[in-house]
Scaffold this active site. Structure first.
Site, PDB file in Angstrom:
ATOM      1  N   GLY A 140     -11.833  -5.464   2.914  1.00  0.00           N
ATOM      2  CA  GLY A 140     -12.723  -6.528   2.459  1.00  0.00           C
ATOM      3  C   GLY A 140     -14.108  -5.955   2.199  1.00  0.00           C
ATOM      4  N   ASP A 192     -10.625  -8.087  -1.285  1.00  0.00           N
ATOM      5  CA  ASP A 192     -11.295  -9.378  -1.101  1.00  0.00           C
ATOM      6  C   ASP A 192     -12.728  -9.079  -0.709  1.00  0.00           C
ATOM      7  OD1 ASP A 192      -9.521  -8.795   1.583  1.00  0.00           O
ATOM      8  OD2 ASP A 192     -11.519  -9.537   2.075  1.00  0.00           O
ATOM      9  N   MET A 204      -8.955  -2.887   9.248  1.00  0.00           N
ATOM     10  CA  MET A 204      -8.410  -3.072  10.589  1.00  0.00           C
ATOM     11  C   MET A 204      -7.781  -1.810  11.195  1.00  0.00           C
ATOM     12  SD  MET A 204      -6.810  -6.887   9.835  1.00  0.00           S
ATOM     13  CE  MET A 204      -6.212  -7.150  11.494  1.00  0.00           C
ATOM     14  N   GLU A 205      -7.948  -0.641  10.556  1.00  0.00           N
ATOM     15  CA  GLU A 205      -7.254   0.553  11.060  1.00  0.00           C
ATOM     16  C   GLU A 205      -8.060   1.860  11.022  1.00  0.00           C
ATOM     17  OE1 GLU A 205      -5.971  -1.141   8.314  1.00  0.00           O
ATOM     18  OE2 GLU A 205      -4.622  -2.488   9.388  1.00  0.00           O
ATOM     19  N   GLU A 214       0.836  -1.208   0.000  1.00  0.00           N
ATOM     20  CA  GLU A 214       0.000   0.000   0.000  1.00  0.00           C
ATOM     21  C   GLU A 214       0.869   1.256   0.000  1.00  0.00           C
ATOM     22  OE1 GLU A 214      -3.681  -1.877   2.698  1.00  0.00           O
ATOM     23  OE2 GLU A 214      -2.105  -0.706   3.657  1.00  0.00           O
TER      24      GLU A 214
HETATM   25  N1  SAH Z   1      -0.874  -9.025   2.893  1.00  0.00           N
HETATM   26  C1  SAH Z   1      -1.939  -9.970   3.055  1.00  0.00           C
HETATM   27  C2  SAH Z   1      -3.248  -9.261   3.176  1.00  0.00           C
HETATM   28  C3  SAH Z   1      -3.388  -8.609   4.491  1.00  0.00           C
HETATM   29  S1  SAH Z   1      -4.994  -8.136   4.642  1.00  0.00           S
HETATM   30  C4  SAH Z   1      -1.937 -10.903   1.875  1.00  0.00           C
HETATM   31  O1  SAH Z   1      -0.976 -10.890   1.144  1.00  0.00           O
HETATM   32  O2  SAH Z   1      -2.877 -11.667   1.702  1.00  0.00           O
HETATM   33  C5  SAH Z   1      -5.078  -7.245   6.127  1.00  0.00           C
HETATM   34  C6  SAH Z   1      -4.920  -5.801   5.872  1.00  0.00           C
HETATM   35  O3  SAH Z   1      -5.769  -5.387   4.811  1.00  0.00           O
HETATM   36  C7  SAH Z   1      -5.313  -4.979   7.072  1.00  0.00           C
HETATM   37  O4  SAH Z   1      -4.461  -3.869   7.140  1.00  0.00           O
HETATM   38  C8  SAH Z   1      -6.767  -4.566   6.798  1.00  0.00           C
HETATM   39  O5  SAH Z   1      -6.985  -3.199   7.065  1.00  0.00           O
HETATM   40  C9  SAH Z   1      -6.997  -4.841   5.324  1.00  0.00           C
HETATM   41  N2  SAH Z   1      -8.011  -5.850   4.984  1.00  0.00           N
HETATM   42  C10 SAH Z   1      -8.184  -6.331   3.719  1.00  0.00           C
HETATM   43  N3  SAH Z   1      -9.181  -7.229   3.683  1.00  0.00           N
HETATM   44  C11 SAH Z   1      -9.661  -7.357   4.939  1.00  0.00           C
HETATM   45  C12 SAH Z   1     -10.679  -8.172   5.533  1.00  0.00           C
HETATM   46  N4  SAH Z   1     -11.384  -9.049   4.807  1.00  0.00           N
HETATM   47  N5  SAH Z   1     -10.908  -8.058   6.866  1.00  0.00           N
HETATM   48  C13 SAH Z   1     -10.187  -7.184   7.604  1.00  0.00           C
HETATM   49  N6  SAH Z   1      -9.191  -6.412   7.096  1.00  0.00           N
HETATM   50  C14 SAH Z   1      -8.919  -6.476   5.779  1.00  0.00           C
END
Ligand code: SAH
Length: 258
Positions: free
Chosen positions: A83, A223, A199-200, A17
């Site tokens: 997400g 996602d 998450m932030e 990011e």
């Molecule tokens: N780097 C990981 C993905 C991390 S996802 C990978 O390669 O798969 C977690 C981060 O993305 C957190 O900082 C959150 O803010 C965000 N995020 C993305 N999808 C999310 C979800 N389904 N639930 C909660 N946080 C999510």
């Protein structure tokens, strides 16, 4: 406490990011504080401080506090992925938070969990408030600035829906958990009428409210929080970062207005 002439603070949780914003930075001067690297410089002539906060609410709160108290940021933006909760949305769609709620803060009674405003409890210091709203004038300017922006469609490998991603203004939820469960996605969408979960964002917003600093949360869906999403994160990371950078650059003039 808001510093009218200070830089714009930009928080990211993940290396992917942050990378796209760093790539656009003129004069990258780094300062390490509390295990976080802050990058000071300019994007399109605007003074910014970028930071890789890491994942989760406490990391976001540490980074936001430092950006405001130490780097004198006048406005904070979170730029990252989330997400999707709303079944009408697709991977690659962008959500800008009108309102944020910490969905995991509250109380648990015999009949289950009830969300409540962080820092408050109904039997201790009751409040009717739940969540925080983004600054109305800032949102209005952002809507206007983004009206004419069309994002490139994501490739199929990255989970794209074969159309240009949408840009929506809606509610975003924050909690210290990655949501990858269809029943939980459905419950969060229904109970909170929220478009996305991450998450932030709401933690950063809570810090900003405490200091009287305006904030904006910009999230691209990586996602669908439990619904089927056969995406390739590697392909997705690069493409999605471009959307974040286009949006941030489009909003820079808006975010630097008094
Ligand atoms: N780097 C990981 C993905 C991390 S996802 C990978 O390669 O798969 C977690 C981060 O993305 C957190 O900082 C959150 O803010 C965000 N995020 C993305 N999808 C999310 C979800 N389904 N639930 C909660 N946080 C999510």
């Amino acid at each position: 406490m808001a510093s009218s002439g200070g830089p714009l603070g930009v928080l990211c949780a993940l290396r992917e990011e942050l990378a796209v914003h760093i790539a656009e930075l003129d004069h990258d001067e780094t300062v390490d504080v509390a295990g976080m690297r802050f990058h000071r410089g300019r994007i399109d002539g605007q003074e910014v401080v970028l930071v890789l906060a890491g994942m989760g609410k406490v990391n976001a709160a540490i980074a936001a506090t430092l950006l405001i108290a130490r780097f004198k940021a006048r406005c904070l933006v979170f730029s990252g992925v989330a997400g999707g909760l709303d079944p009408a949305l697709s991977i690659g769609d962008v959500i800008i938070a009108e309102h944020v709620i910490q969905h995991d803060a509250g109380y648990t009674a015999a009949d289950g969990f009830v969300p409540y405003q962080p820092g408050f409890l109904p039997f201790f210091n009751p409040t009717d408030a739940l969540g925080l709203s983004a600054h109305a004038a800032l949102l209005a300017r952002a809507r206007l600035a983004l009206e004419a922006l069309t994002l490139a469609p994501l490739s199929q490998a990255a989970g794209g829906a074969g159309r240009a991603p949408g840009i929506h203004f809606a509610r975003i939820l924050t909690g210290d958990q990655f949501v990858a469960s269809e029943p939980l996605r459905e419950r969060l969408h229904r109970e909170f009428s929220a478009a996305a979960v991450e998450m932030e964002g709401a933690a950063m917003a809570q810090v900003c409210e405490a200091f009287g600093v305006p904030w904006l949360v910009i999230r691209v869906l990586s996602d669908l929080a439990g619904r089927d999403s056969h995406m390739d994160f590697a392909a997705f990371g690069a493409e999605v970062s471009l959307a974040c950078s286009r949006i941030l650059r489009t909003l820079l003039p808006v975010l630097s207005a008094p």
